[in-house]
Design a protein around this motif. Structure first.
Motif, PDB file in Angstrom:
ATOM      1  N   UNK A 514       0.839  -1.208   0.000  1.00  0.00           N
ATOM      2  CA  UNK A 514       0.000   0.000   0.000  1.00  0.00           C
ATOM      3  C   UNK A 514       0.868   1.249   0.000  1.00  0.00           C
ATOM      4  N   UNK A 515       0.414   2.251  -0.734  1.00  0.00           N
ATOM      5  CA  UNK A 515       1.072   3.551  -0.778  1.00  0.00           C
ATOM      6  C   UNK A 515       0.208   4.545  -0.011  1.00  0.00           C
ATOM      7  N   UNK A 516       0.783   5.127   1.046  1.00  0.00           N
ATOM      8  CA  UNK A 516       0.055   6.061   1.903  1.00  0.00           C
ATOM      9  C   UNK A 516       0.563   7.477   1.670  1.00  0.00           C
ATOM     10  N   UNK A 527      -1.285  -2.034  -4.259  1.00  0.00           N
ATOM     11  CA  UNK A 527      -0.656  -2.749  -5.383  1.00  0.00           C
ATOM     12  C   UNK A 527      -0.813  -4.250  -5.165  1.00  0.00           C
ATOM     13  N   UNK A 528      -1.524  -4.885  -6.095  1.00  0.00           N
ATOM     14  CA  UNK A 528      -1.789  -6.323  -5.976  1.00  0.00           C
ATOM     15  C   UNK A 528      -1.057  -7.057  -7.096  1.00  0.00           C
ATOM     16  N   UNK A 529      -0.116  -7.879  -6.695  1.00  0.00           N
ATOM     17  CA  UNK A 529       0.649  -8.658  -7.676  1.00  0.00           C
ATOM     18  C   UNK A 529       1.143  -9.930  -7.035  1.00  0.00           C
ATOM     19  N   UNK A 530       1.542  -9.807  -5.769  1.00  0.00           N
ATOM     20  CA  UNK A 530       1.949 -10.992  -5.014  1.00  0.00           C
ATOM     21  C   UNK A 530       0.701 -11.759  -4.574  1.00  0.00           C
ATOM     22  N   UNK A 531       0.790 -13.084  -4.620  1.00  0.00           N
ATOM     23  CA  UNK A 531      -0.348 -13.902  -4.189  1.00  0.00           C
ATOM     24  C   UNK A 531      -0.220 -14.361  -2.742  1.00  0.00           C
ATOM     25  N   UNK A 544       9.793   7.353  -6.822  1.00  0.00           N
ATOM     26  CA  UNK A 544       9.043   6.877  -7.984  1.00  0.00           C
ATOM     27  C   UNK A 544       9.042   5.353  -8.084  1.00  0.00           C
ATOM     28  N   UNK A 545      10.218   4.714  -8.178  1.00  0.00           N
ATOM     29  CA  UNK A 545      10.277   3.257  -8.242  1.00  0.00           C
ATOM     30  C   UNK A 545      10.315   2.664  -6.830  1.00  0.00           C
ATOM     31  N   UNK A 561       3.025   5.200 -10.179  1.00  0.00           N
ATOM     32  CA  UNK A 561       1.861   5.519 -11.021  1.00  0.00           C
ATOM     33  C   UNK A 561       1.428   4.350 -11.914  1.00  0.00           C
ATOM     34  N   UNK A 562       1.933   3.135 -11.641  1.00  0.00           N
ATOM     35  CA  UNK A 562       1.503   1.944 -12.376  1.00  0.00           C
ATOM     36  C   UNK A 562       0.948   0.930 -11.377  1.00  0.00           C
TER      37      UNK A 562
END
Length: 745
Positions: A514-516, A527-531, A544-545, A561-562
């Motif tokens: 999460x970005x706060x 950000x959802x990518x890891x299961x 940024x990265x 921003x992605x």
């Protein structure tokens, strides 16, 4: 098959191992158990170009032995029927007669009586010119009964103990210089033979095999053996990804050419196909020319789940230098302005140039180009922050062995929620904690309280042209010393502030990052990518990265921003437990439970370095400020130092008695601080550790170096807490060391 490096056997050369008539691929010629029907030129068994149609070399070898046995017992008719069915030429049978040595022999072998075993002598012993080496029947040749018994019991579970014991006895009897290297094969062979027994449903034999030989393995494989012991049925293997990986990936052994030849010759002379097949299928033997390594050299590099790194894995070019800093004029502060007014001469101090610390103004020859990866442009607020940083640098304390830093310890008292992660902003103004109750808490460690931005309605009333607009947008009614952030649905294991202090990242067991916003103290993105659980996350030094790593064994590179990852770094065989950006943001280091550290290239996603040597999961990583070195800490209580350019381990710091959770270099790179679960902070002389290195002495050809045992010389100080494990360290811009942990009564 054995993928062996360096003028030798590769996967495509399988035939060379099994059927090549003259040489074993190394220029050495000796008996090969798998060549009995691949007769060398001049041997009558290869009459013309006719080739036996008996399938695999092992089958050919066995057929020849059976034919010999039948002829010896005067069962000529049976031998003839078998020969015809196998499609073997008549000459092969004629050679068994004992009266004739066969046409074309002409002095090629010194046969003693021309009995059947002389054929074995002629077709197994080869010399470069095609001429046969003199041998006597039965001398150093495989016994026919051994061949037959091996054939009838091929894959017989009862023989696994015999094979392993035989190899163990042989390795224990070789010269000391070879014994340490050859002993490396014990562990992977033990695991693969055990898994083979379990896979083929030989449960009782597998249990007996494990009980007999598990105690012989190195102590650093204890945890793996504990997991292995729970796998007693074929169904269990399907659920264990780590051991399935072990079965399908090649275990890397680095062995000198002489030691490898010794092992190969032994297995071929003993007809030990079971072990030879495992070596070919599951082991990658990385052969080097030169002296065999000592036990201490091998122990320093071994211990990972998949063996050592291949030498070519660490030969890629790494741009470890720092990026050129943008030109920013340092304005005069109030004191300097007053001095200038009084005397008419400026007294502005220039920041000292640190030998290893501050980022360079000149372009480093080892640095990547400024545009190698796209970096965010500097905002006005970033430039102001750079100016503040430069001013602080002028007041920085220069650390040395006789001038150690002060340490300020932040103890989290009554942290019943379970403190799991801590981070501090670069300017040391904010501290954040991640907790097992799924919350994130942020504190101000300066008198300045935390305030939210005003509501949209109130913002419309503000004069946007005023100089202090950034102050006016803050709502004083919301001021408090700490803020609590809710949103995760599982323990928070990693947190990271952005360099500009406007964002905070948190990673959790719930599989999200999460970005706060630190202006509104709300969650902006999930950000959802890891299961699976995400163990760590970290912002790039330029913002940024950011990178994340978790239980799915993959590290992911993201941009704020992605919502999808930009890169996926796959290669670890177990959880990615910690992540760290290189100071130039072009590389990412990841530490894993597979006990390896990998360095990934952000540009193309390739793995540029693999470092092995830790004996437990890695939990801490830190790059030196000049970008040349990497320090790593693990559950084995050791800090290892790595030279990134050469791809080699260059130091080992021993002293901690428990897991190392945090490592940090001082701003000038003089001191390395380590924090551990043993409730201590230790300071090490990093400059001495690196200055003592003679880079010319690096034996990059063989890839090993003799490490000095000088931990006590490099240890500058040990600082104990009452009962607080140290889970985070941070050097302020003036080189004050901050430490943090939760009191554990």
């Amino acid at each position: 098959m054995a993928a062996v490096q360096g003028n030798m056997v590769d996967a495509k050369d399988e035939a060379d191992i099994k059927t090549e008539p003259v040489s074993d691929g190394f220029g050495n010629n000796h008996a090969n158990d798998a060549r009995l029907l691949s007769a060398s030129p001049g041997s009558s068994a290869a009459a013309g170009n006719s080739k036996p149609a008996a399938g695999a070399p092992e089958d050919q070898q066995t057929l020849l032995a059976v034919l010999q046995f039948l002829r010896k017992n005067k069962l000529s008719e049976s031998a003839e029927i078998l020969r015809r069915e196998a499609g073997l030429p008549e000459e092969v049978l004629d050679l068994k007669g004992g009266d004739s040595a066969g046409p074309g022999q002409g002095g090629s072998a010194d046969t003693d009586g021309g009995d059947a075993s002389s054929l074995l002598s002629r077709v197994t012993v080869s010399t470069p010119g095609g001429a046969k080496a003199p041998t006597k029947a039965g001398e150093d040749q495989p016994d026919v009964n051994v061949v037959l018994s091996a054939y009838s019991q091929q894959g017989d579970p009862a023989l696994y103990e015999v094979y392993y014991s035989g190899l163990k006895k042989f390795i224990e009897s070789v010269l000391d210089c070879h014994r340490a290297e050859l002993s490396q094969v014990f562990y992977p062979l033990f695991v693969h033979m055990y898994l083979e027994l379990v896979y083929n449903n030989h449960e009782s034999e597998a249990k007996a095999f494990f009980e007999k030989f598990s105690g012989d393995q190195e102590c650093y494989y204890e945890e793996d053996l504990r997991v292995l012991s729970s796998l007693t049925k074929k169904e269990h293997m399907r659920g264990n990804e780590t051991l399935l990986d072990f079965r399908t990936s090649k275990f890397v052994l680095r062995i000198s050419r002489d030691s490898y030849q010794l092992l190969k010759r032994h297995l071929q002379e003993r007809q030990n196909n079971q072990i030879w097949n495992i070596i070919q299928e599951h082991l990658y033997i990385d052969i080097f020319d030169g002296m065999p390594r000592s036990k201490s050299q091998i122990d320093a590099m071994s211990g990972s789940l998949a063996g050592e790194a291949k030498r070519e894995a660490n030969k890629a070019k790494v741009y470890y230098g720092l990026l050129k800093e943008p030109e920013i004029e340092l304005p005069l502060d109030d004191e300097d302005e007053e001095a200038e007014n009084e005397e008419g001469k400026p007294k502005k101090k220039k920041p000292k140039k640190d030998s290893t610390g501050s980022k360079s103004k000149k372009q480093d020859p080892n640095a990547p180009s400024q545009t190698r990866i796209p970096l965010p442009e500097l905002k006005d607020s970033d430039k102001l922050d750079k100016i503040m940083y430069m001013k602080e640098a002028t007041k920085r304390i220069r650390l040395a062995p006789d001038n150690l830093p002060s340490i300020c310890f932040y103890t989290f008292l009554n942290a019943y929620q379970g403190l799991t992660a801590v981070d501090v902003t670069d300017d040391s103004s904010l501290i954040a904690g991640g907790f097992a109750d799924s919350t994130v808490r942020v504190w101000s460690v300066t008198p300045k309280k935390l305030r939210k931005v005003k509501t949209a309605a109130d913002l419309n009333l503000i004069d946007k042209e005023s100089d202090d607009v950034l102050e006016r947008i803050m709502d004083d009614k919301t001021a408090s010393e700490s803020k609590c952030l809710y949103g995760h649905s599982g323990p928070v294991y990693g947190i990271s502030f952005s360099p500009d202090r406007t964002y905070l990242l948190s990673s959790s067991e719930d599989g999200t990052v999460r970005l706060w916003s630190l202006l509104t103290f709300t969650c902006l993105v999930g950000y959802k990518g890891h299961n699976y659980p995400v163990w760590d996350t970290q912002f790039s030094p330029y913002g940024y990265y950011f990178v994340s790593g978790g239980h799915d064994r993959v590290a992911r590179l993201w941009a704020t921003d992605h919502h999808q990852p930009l890169r996926m770094f796959a290669g670890h065989l177990a959880d990615v437990t910690c992540t760290r950006f290189h100071p130039n943001a072009n590389y990412v280091a990841t530490g894993s439970s597979d006990r390896t550290i990998r360095l990934w290239d952000v540009l193309n996603g390739n793995c540029a370095r693999i470092f092995t040597g830790h004996k437990g999961p890695i939990h801490a990583l830190a790059f030196s400020p000049n970008g040349k070195f990497l320090a790593s800490g693990a559950t084995d209580g050791r800090v290892l130092l790595w030279d990134i350019g050469h791809g080699l381990m260059v130091g080992e710091l021993k002293g901690h008695t428990d897991t190392i959770y945090s490592l940090r270099f001082s701003r000038d790179g003089e001191i390395l601080a380590s924090g551990s679960m043993d409730n201590t902070v230790r300071l090490w002389d990093a400059m001495k550790a690196f200055d003592d290195l003679e880079t010319d002495d690096f034996t990059t050809a063989t890839g090993h170096i003799h490490l000095q045992d000088n931990s006590q010389e490099l240890l500058l100080g040990t600082y104990m807490t009452k009962s607080t494990p140290v889970i985070h360290l941070h050097f302020t811009r003036r080189n004050l060391l901050l430490a943090a942990g939760a009191y554990n009564p």
